[in-house]
Design an enzyme around this catalytic site. Structure first.
Site, PDB file in Angstrom:
ATOM      1  N   ARG A 296       0.820  -1.211   0.000  1.00 41.62           N
ATOM      2  CA  ARG A 296       0.000   0.000   0.000  1.00 41.62           C
ATOM      3  C   ARG A 296       0.855   1.262   0.000  1.00 41.62           C
ATOM      4  O   ARG A 296       0.532   2.237  -0.679  1.00 41.62           O
ATOM      5  CB  ARG A 296      -0.957  -0.023   1.197  1.00 41.62           C
ATOM      6  CG  ARG A 296      -2.113  -0.986   0.991  1.00 41.62           C
ATOM      7  CD  ARG A 296      -3.038  -1.097   2.186  1.00 41.62           C
ATOM      8  NE  ARG A 296      -4.216  -1.888   1.817  1.00 41.62           N
ATOM      9  CZ  ARG A 296      -5.166  -2.250   2.659  1.00 41.62           C
ATOM     10  NH1 ARG A 296      -5.086  -1.899   3.946  1.00 41.62           N
ATOM     11  NH2 ARG A 296      -6.199  -2.958   2.237  1.00 41.62           N
ATOM     12  N   TYR A 435      -6.206  -1.456  -6.860  1.00 42.58           N
ATOM     13  CA  TYR A 435      -5.542  -2.620  -6.265  1.00 42.58           C
ATOM     14  C   TYR A 435      -4.911  -2.306  -4.909  1.00 42.58           C
ATOM     15  O   TYR A 435      -4.726  -1.162  -4.545  1.00 42.58           O
ATOM     16  CB  TYR A 435      -4.561  -3.288  -7.214  1.00 42.58           C
ATOM     17  CG  TYR A 435      -3.446  -2.515  -7.852  1.00 42.58           C
ATOM     18  CD1 TYR A 435      -2.967  -1.317  -7.368  1.00 42.58           C
ATOM     19  CD2 TYR A 435      -2.824  -3.033  -8.999  1.00 42.58           C
ATOM     20  CE1 TYR A 435      -1.920  -0.658  -7.978  1.00 42.58           C
ATOM     21  CE2 TYR A 435      -1.777  -2.390  -9.621  1.00 42.58           C
ATOM     22  CZ  TYR A 435      -1.328  -1.201  -9.107  1.00 42.58           C
ATOM     23  OH  TYR A 435      -0.293  -0.559  -9.717  1.00 42.58           O
ATOM     24  N   GLU A 436      -4.659  -3.378  -4.177  1.00 50.36           N
ATOM     25  CA  GLU A 436      -4.203  -3.327  -2.777  1.00 50.36           C
ATOM     26  C   GLU A 436      -5.225  -2.604  -1.886  1.00 50.36           C
ATOM     27  O   GLU A 436      -4.860  -2.001  -0.876  1.00 50.36           O
ATOM     28  CB  GLU A 436      -2.819  -2.659  -2.652  1.00 50.36           C
ATOM     29  CG  GLU A 436      -1.757  -3.206  -3.559  1.00 50.36           C
ATOM     30  CD  GLU A 436      -1.619  -4.720  -3.499  1.00 50.36           C
ATOM     31  OE1 GLU A 436      -2.026  -5.309  -2.481  1.00 50.36           O
ATOM     32  OE2 GLU A 436      -1.122  -5.303  -4.463  1.00 50.36           O
ATOM     33  N   GLY A 437      -6.488  -2.673  -2.246  1.00 51.75           N
ATOM     34  CA  GLY A 437      -7.549  -2.042  -1.470  1.00 51.75           C
ATOM     35  C   GLY A 437      -7.982  -0.752  -2.105  1.00 51.75           C
ATOM     36  O   GLY A 437      -7.199   0.194  -2.229  1.00 51.75           O
ATOM     37  N   GLN A 442      -9.572   1.893   1.836  1.00 51.58           N
ATOM     38  CA  GLN A 442      -8.618   2.694   2.609  1.00 51.58           C
ATOM     39  C   GLN A 442      -9.352   3.640   3.552  1.00 51.58           C
ATOM     40  O   GLN A 442      -8.944   3.842   4.701  1.00 51.58           O
ATOM     41  CB  GLN A 442      -7.704   3.500   1.680  1.00 51.58           C
ATOM     42  CG  GLN A 442      -6.941   2.704   0.656  1.00 51.58           C
ATOM     43  CD  GLN A 442      -6.150   1.564   1.244  1.00 51.58           C
ATOM     44  OE1 GLN A 442      -5.435   1.731   2.234  1.00 51.58           O
ATOM     45  NE2 GLN A 442      -6.279   0.394   0.649  1.00 51.58           N
TER      46      GLN A 442
END
Length: 599
Positions: A296, A435-437, A442
């Site tokens: 992130r 991506y990655e949340g 977030q």
């Protein structure tokens, strides 16, 4: 598509705003003196500009080849990756014990930004490997560390993270991949999608970190374990053995990052891929978050790097493109002279520079949290890191998207034409908020795990630092700066963030769903207000240098960009506060028909 690393600003941020000299006093970082770091960043900047940037456009145009499970990367990719390995750029912050440079995470953040800015599709490979290194180094057994870390750290092998499945996107509780015990290992079966660099031939092995369920695992996220599943088995002497039962069945055709293979991987088509348990059973999600947080932060740096590159690209075009006149000027002038073009380029510059400070400060907090010998100092740094991660990831990537869009706008109609290259930044940036949340995830992380859970304690610590900066602004003078204006703006931004935090905590205490409806507005407010804090500290540091006799034009530019941020961006804080505290009811009142769903 030329790219020049903003070394002057990077060095300024690390030295004056992140306490690089103090970081170099931490155990294990003694060699990272400001002079050494400056030399390292200069070399990294050359590699980014001379090797990676020229491949950005060609890789986008060529894309990837796929032939019966083989992924063929674009021309030049292999040679560039070999240089990464040879020069030690794969994982600069990794321990020297395993072949890393042992640099501070804060310095690695600058290197990551450069490489992402020069060529995001390429840098995704080292980014995922660095995450795998983090997870294995922190949680795997000594045997697994000894087997996999040295090759991962050097980049001779690459790493991936395997979470998503066709039915389980962000909802990891829905994961179905299985791991059956068999002697000292497990047989892993299932399918994973959207696996970045899940297959390629740039290295002789790929180390997959895979989430899967044991036969007796409890339901939900509490029943997920983490496994190391190599593409090729590793023999006792370190040599490679047979191909493991994992294969790439397809690659995705994407809007952007065309040269980065996004793979669908199938585990266990022929009896089960051999995997090794990382840590304790059913703790996989906890372990994966070590990798996730690293990723992130890295994705936030992607947003910053793309914004920087898009801004450079747009400014260069604006300085050359002549159209229209100005009062008092004869004939056409370069469009960079037009007020609205200045405004757009100013938005890119100001937001990028503010986001850079926040990202590097998050990385510096990681250094302190992991290395300080004072337990209280380390704990406070960990709280700061945890709080900043969702802001850096969410706000920086949203900023990168807006900056890339503004870059297209500066080009006018030519920006919509692929040949100018402006559109590639726009396309490449789009995935970073997903991506990655996603940004929404977030935002929920920020209001839930990072604000509500500790009743705003970590945020209160950060707000106290913002108050301190405002006080120093109020007491400062010289350098031709509107000190009163800066102090007033930061005080207003701090008050807005404090009020929003209190509202989130109060609503959460009453078990209200309203904070979820305001989460993204809260994330945006946090980014804008923390950016104001970052730019205010920049003003103090630049003014101190000027007062000490430093006449670098760069410092005066910092003051002008900070003033732009104060008047054009920080001024949004009151309206964002209203959006947080007053706008949630309107969101919750929607029904499906209001949102376009037919009965």
């Amino acid at each position: 598509m030329s790219y020049q690393a903003p070394l002057q600003d990077m060095t300024f941020v690390l030295t004056d705003l992140c306490g690089l000299a103090e970081l170099s006093q931490l155990p294990g970082l003694e060699d990272a003196t400001p002079e050494t770091v400056e030399a390292i960043l200069e070399e990294a900047g050359k590699f980014a500009g001379q090797v990676l940037a020229p491949l950005n456009r060609s890789g986008d145009e060529a894309g990837l080849g796929f032939d019966n499970g083989r992924v063929i990367v674009p021309e030049g990719w292999q040679e560039a990756y070999d240089q990464i390995v040879e020069m030690g750029w794969n994982s600069p912050a990794a321990s020297p014990e395993h072949g890393g440079m042992g640099l501070p995470f804060a310095v690695n953040a600058a290197i990551q930004e450069m490489f992402n800015g020069a060529n995001t599709a390429f840098q995704l490979c080292p980014l995922l490997t660095q995450g795998a290194i983090e997870a294995i180094a922190h949680y795997a057994s000594g045997d697994l560390q000894e087997t996999y870390l040295p090759k991962l750290v050097t980049g001779e092998w690459t790493g991936t993270m395997n979470l998503t499945e066709p039915q389980a996107g962000s909802d990891l509780a829905a994961i179905r991949s299985k791991a059956a015990p068999e002697g000292d290992h497990y047989r892993v079966s299932g399918q994973k999608i959207f696996i970045t660099y899940g297959e390629h031939e740039m290295t002789e092995n790929i180390v997959h970190l895979v989430l899967a369920r044991l036969p007796d695992a409890p339901a939900g996220v509490k029943g997920i374990s983490l496994f190391v599943v190599p593409k090729f088995m590793v023999n006792a002497d370190g040599s490679l053995g047979a191909r493991n039962d994992v294969r790439c069945v397809s690659i995705e055709h994407k809007l952007g990052i065309h040269a980065s293979p996004t793979c669908t991987l199938s585990f266990g088509d022929d009896g089960g891929a051999i995997g090794y348990l990382v840590g304790e059973p059913n703790q996989g999600l906890t372990y994966m978050f070590a990798m996730m947080n690293s990723a992130r932060l890295g994705v936030g740096l992607q947003g910053i790097g793309i914004a920087e590159h898009a801004g450079q690209h747009a400014a260069a075009y604006a300085a050359e493109r002549k159209q229209g006149g100005r009062p008092g000027s004869a004939g056409s002038v370069a469009i960079i002279e037009h007020p609205d073009v200045k405004r757009m380029l100013g938005l890119i510059q100001a937001r990028t520079q503010a986001a850079r400070v926040l990202a590097y400060r998050a990385a510096a907090a990681s250094d302190i949290a992991s290395r300080s010998t004072d337990a209280d100092v380390a704990a406070k740094a960990q709280r700061r890191l945890d709080l900043l991660i969702p802001v850096v990831k969410g706000w920086s990537t949203e900023m990168g998207n807006v900056s890339a869009s503004l870059g297209v706008q500066v080009h006018g109609g030519m920006g919509f034409i692929e040949e100018t290259g402006a559109a590639q930044h726009f396309r490449d940036a789009r995935i970073t908020t997903i991506y990655e949340g996603t940004t929404g995830i977030q935002a929920l992380d920020l209001i839930g795990r990072k604000i509500s859970r500790d009743k705003g304690y970590a945020m209160a610590e950060l707000l106290a630092d913002m108050d301190d900066t405002a006080a120093r602004l109020g007491a400062a003078s010289g350098a031709g700066v509107n000190w009163e204006g800066y102090a007033k703006s930061l005080t207003e931004a701090t008050a807005a963030l404090r009020a929003a935090t209190n509202w989130i905590v109060d609503q959460a205490a009453s078990h209200s769903e309203l904070p979820q409806a305001s989460a993204c507005a809260m994330l945006d407010l946090a980014g804008v207000c923390l950016g104001a804090w970052a730019m205010a500290d920049s003003v103090l540091a630049a003014s101190a240098r000027i007062a000490a006799g430093d006449s670098a034009a760069f410092l005066r530019s910092k003051l002008r960009i900070a003033e732009f941020y104060r008047t054009q961006i920080a001024a949004q804080a009151p309206s964002l506060l209203a959006q947080v505290t007053l706008g949630a009811d309107a969101v919750m009142a929607f029904d499906a028909a209001d949102l376009g769903v037919s009965a």
